[in-house]
Design a protein around this motif. Structure first.
Motif, short mmCIF file in Angstrom:
data_model
loop_
_atom_site.label_atom_id
_atom_site.label_comp_id
_atom_site.label_asym_id
_atom_site.label_seq_id
_atom_site.Cartn_x
_atom_site.Cartn_y
_atom_site.Cartn_z
N ARG A 99 0.84 -1.19 0.00
CA ARG A 99 0.00 0.00 0.00
C ARG A 99 0.88 1.25 0.00
N GLU A 101 0.20 4.49 -0.65
CA GLU A 101 -0.28 5.66 0.07
C GLU A 101 -0.48 5.31 1.55
N GLY A 102 0.07 6.10 2.35
CA GLY A 102 -0.10 5.88 3.78
C GLY A 102 0.95 4.98 4.39
N ILE A 105 3.64 7.02 6.02
CA ILE A 105 3.17 7.77 7.18
C ILE A 105 2.98 6.84 8.40
N ILE A 106 2.41 5.67 8.15
CA ILE A 106 2.22 4.75 9.27
C ILE A 106 3.56 4.18 9.72
#
Lengths: 166, 243
Positions: A99, A101-102, A105-106
């Motif tokens: 994944r 996207e994200g 950030i995670i």
């Protein structure tokens, strides 16, 4: 589904995500949530309102995470049965592998020291205020504020893209 | 500029939704089974990044091998994490797992279990938790000062058949394995780890004495301070208990 069952479902997912970001693995997160919900249902504790109930559940979940972390035996536990490399990975990170996207950030949040990870998640995902986080975690407002500031600074250093945090 | 909150929320919401099985949660037998099962799962799932195997003999422990990510060894000694139900403790029932103390004085008054307590130079103790296992001979403690320094440790007695295989798992980078021999003649294996906070160096000691295994971790202490605390532990209690 009745209202109370729906509430339990929603709480379970909320607590699971909190536990997952703290423990970084599915087994511990599930373990913690199931036991918290068991105590919640069995005790039938009365709450002043929904906010009080939610705060209590988050508080108990975070305490459970901390206690598992602190356990000397947890650090020293050594079961060598059926250990696979897959099981040693962070489940949360594993879920994000495909994944784009994200993912970044995670991954950046997960890399934060636990105390910063905790306040960042509660603030940005649960949308709790600094005061609410202070109440739930039993820390001073100033402490939570400085942890939030420090957490953001670390995230800014880690993340490649520019983000605004307000 | 991207909005951190929006992206973080949407990413978290994309994770599979956790659905709780109410029937299983409320079934007492299932609950007990689950607790036991989770104990084992928790143990195998966590922090197997770096592993220190201790080759244990009477009076000494030595670091034998380091592996990254996984380890294979005869699984005769399995330390089990405390039962989570009791750890969560919402202030209700007691018993079926361990006894807890919030002071060393209460622990020493109530317990007769052999335990070499370290003398910890801590001015202001912010948190102290001592747990004594009810079903096995084991103690673990966690002590944190207001200055953020932490000492935690554990002792467990294995039955005779499993006394010679043990291991220790640390989630962070293991460095600088070395030995330290106390004035009493006991040799610890010491290692360092780097904790989550930058510069947060941990010193970890491990030793096996007969069928007893002792671990102690120091966070925020110098090597000299750690050695002093190790020296303060009277390990002869374990030798005496073996007789």
């Amino acid at each position: 589904m009745t209202n109370s069952l729906l509430k339990i479902e929603n709480y379970s997912d909320m607590l699971y995500k909190i536990a997952l970001t703290q423990m970084k693995n599915r087994h511990d997160a599930e373990d913690i949530v199931q036991e918290v919900m068991y105590q919640y249902i069995k005790n039938a504790k009365s709450f002043e309102n929904d906010e009080h109930e939610k705060a209590w559940l988050i508080h108990v979940t975070l305490n459970a995470c901390r206690k598992v972390w602190r356990s000397a035996w947890y650090k020293h536990s050594i079961p060598f049965i059926n250990v696979s490399e897959k099981e040693t990975q962070s489940d949360l990170e594993e879920n994000l592998i495909d994944r784009e996207e994200g993912q970044e950030i995670i991954a950046a949040v997960l890399k934060l020291p636990r105390k910063y990870r905790e306040v960042i998640h509660l603030f940005y995902f649960q949308e709790l205020s600094i005061n609410e986080i202070a109440g739930i975690t039993g820390r001073k407002v100033n402490t939570v504020t400085s942890q939030m500031t420090r957490g953001r600074e670390l995230l800014k250093k880690t993340l490649k893209e520019d983000y605004h945090f307000e | 500029m991207n909005n951190f909150k929006e992206i973080y929320q949407s990413s978290m919401n994309e994770l599979p939704k956790y659905s709780i099985d109410m029937e299983s949660i409320l079934d007492e037998m299932e609950h007990k089974k689950r607790v036991n099962r989770r104990k084992k799962q928790r143990a195998i799932s966590s922090f197997l990044s770096f592993v220190l195997i201790l080759g244990c003999g009477v009076g000494s422990a030595s670091a034998a091998n380091y592996f990254q990510n996984r380890i294979e060894v005869s699984p005769v000694a399995v330390l089990e994490a405390p039962i989570l139900t009791e750890e969560i403790q919402c202030g209700q029932e007691e018993g079926n797992g361990f006894r807890e103390y919030a002071s060393w004085e209460s622990f020493e008054e109530q317990e007769t279990i052999p335990f070499a307590r370290p003398q910890i130079p801590m001015q202001d103790v912010e948190e102290l938790n001592i747990q004594v296992e009810e079903y096995i001979e084991g103690v673990q403690f966690y002590q944190r000062g207001k200055d953020g320094k932490v000492v935690n440790g554990s002792m467990k007695k294995y039955d005779e058949s499993s006394a010679h295989s043990s291991a220790s798992v640390y989630g962070d980078s293991v460095t600088n394995p070395r030995e330290y021999t106390t004035k009493q003649g006991f040799t610890y294996t010491l290692i360092n780890t780097v904790g989550e906070s930058a510069g947060n160096l941990g010193i970890h000691g491990a030793i096996a004495i007969g069928s007893y295994e002792i671990f102690i971790d120091f966070w925020g202490y110098t090597e000299e301070e750690a050695e002093q605390m190790i020296e303060s532990m009277d390990l002869t209690v374990y030798k005496a208990a073996e007789k």
